[in-house]
Design an enzyme around this catalytic site. Structure first.
Site, PDB file in Angstrom:
ATOM      1  CB  ILE A  33      -0.940  -0.043   1.237  1.00  0.00           C
ATOM      2  CG1 ILE A  33      -2.184   0.782   1.004  1.00  0.00           C
ATOM      3  CG2 ILE A  33      -0.221   0.350   2.503  1.00  0.00           C
ATOM      4  CD1 ILE A  33      -3.278   0.534   2.052  1.00  0.00           C
ATOM      5  CG  ASN A  89      11.873  -5.270   6.996  1.00  0.00           C
ATOM      6  OD1 ASN A  89      13.032  -5.267   6.621  1.00  0.00           O
ATOM      7  ND2 ASN A  89      10.917  -4.581   6.384  1.00  0.00           N
ATOM      8  CG  HIS A 102       5.519  -9.164   5.412  1.00  0.00           C
ATOM      9  ND1 HIS A 102       5.203  -9.122   6.760  1.00  0.00           N
ATOM     10  CD2 HIS A 102       6.219  -8.025   5.171  1.00  0.00           C
ATOM     11  CE1 HIS A 102       5.688  -8.013   7.290  1.00  0.00           C
ATOM     12  NE2 HIS A 102       6.321  -7.330   6.347  1.00  0.00           N
ATOM     13  CG  LEU A 103       9.202 -13.627   1.280  1.00  0.00           C
ATOM     14  CD1 LEU A 103       9.481 -14.452   0.015  1.00  0.00           C
ATOM     15  CD2 LEU A 103      10.381 -13.687   2.210  1.00  0.00           C
TER      16      LEU A 103
HETATM   17  P1  AMP Z   1       7.200  -4.546   7.432  1.00  0.00           P
HETATM   18  O1  AMP Z   1       7.703  -3.209   7.835  1.00  0.00           O
HETATM   19  O2  AMP Z   1       8.273  -5.472   6.906  1.00  0.00           O
HETATM   20  O3  AMP Z   1       6.369  -5.194   8.513  1.00  0.00           O
HETATM   21  O4  AMP Z   1       6.263  -4.305   6.179  1.00  0.00           O
HETATM   22  C1  AMP Z   1       4.879  -4.125   6.257  1.00  0.00           C
HETATM   23  C2  AMP Z   1       4.442  -3.595   4.931  1.00  0.00           C
HETATM   24  O5  AMP Z   1       3.046  -3.769   4.825  1.00  0.00           O
HETATM   25  C3  AMP Z   1       4.726  -2.115   4.723  1.00  0.00           C
HETATM   26  O6  AMP Z   1       5.544  -1.961   3.573  1.00  0.00           O
HETATM   27  C4  AMP Z   1       3.344  -1.502   4.528  1.00  0.00           C
HETATM   28  O7  AMP Z   1       3.324  -0.475   3.579  1.00  0.00           O
HETATM   29  C5  AMP Z   1       2.530  -2.703   4.085  1.00  0.00           C
HETATM   30  N1  AMP Z   1       1.105  -2.651   4.360  1.00  0.00           N
HETATM   31  C6  AMP Z   1       0.514  -2.337   5.527  1.00  0.00           C
HETATM   32  N2  AMP Z   1      -0.829  -2.428   5.407  1.00  0.00           N
HETATM   33  C7  AMP Z   1      -1.086  -2.831   4.132  1.00  0.00           C
HETATM   34  C8  AMP Z   1      -2.273  -3.110   3.393  1.00  0.00           C
HETATM   35  N3  AMP Z   1      -3.486  -3.001   3.953  1.00  0.00           N
HETATM   36  N4  AMP Z   1      -2.150  -3.487   2.111  1.00  0.00           N
HETATM   37  C9  AMP Z   1      -0.931  -3.585   1.530  1.00  0.00           C
HETATM   38  N5  AMP Z   1       0.227  -3.352   2.180  1.00  0.00           N
HETATM   39  C10 AMP Z   1       0.153  -2.974   3.458  1.00  0.00           C
END
Ligand code: AMP
Ligand code: ZN
Length: 116
Positions: A33, A89, A102-103
């Protein structure tokens, strides 16, 4: 299986929208997002697993499926030839925000090293 209040579990369940680009029995991939590159896709397991530092036993095998999905998603995005980066992360110093494994698949621009 799903964790209450987990946004990625809600995406798996179809309870909140996402731009899904790939799915199979194990994994789902959708566009981030808040993209940090022209292509920024997240690959997640359908099963709720908090993250890399919390994997238990058989859960580690999810990573193989996720990496294979990431390579396919990247290829379909035209990134195999120019190149791309895959990132996980974990915890505060790693920059983890969403505690569902997640990747990140990032591409479409030249990546720098070391990462910030
Ligand atoms: P992390 O910092 O590795 O936990 O990455 C989480 C990622 O999820 C971030 O890059 C956010 O921009 C993304 N994110 C959070 N909410 C959503 C959502 N509803 N749809 C798509 N991506 C999201
Ligand atoms: Zn979850």
């Amino acid at each position: 299986m799903a964790a209450p209040d987990c946004i990625f579990c809600k995406i798996v369940a179809g309870e909140i929208p996402a731009e899904v680009v790939y799915e199979d029995v194990c994994c789902l991939a959708f566009r981030d997002i808040n993209p940090q590159a022209p292509t920024h896709i997240l690959v997640i397991p359908r099963k709720h697993v908090t993250g890399l530092g919390d994997l238990e036993g058989a859960e580690a095998s999810l990573l193989g499926n996720m990496l294979a999905a990431a390579a396919q998603v990247a290829d379909e995005a035209g990134l195999t030839e120019p190149g791309y980066r895959v990132v996980i992360n974990w915890n505060a110093d790693g920059g983890m925000e969403v505690p569902h494994l997640h990747l990140h698949v990032l591409g479409g621009r030249k990546m720098s090293w070391p990462p910030g």
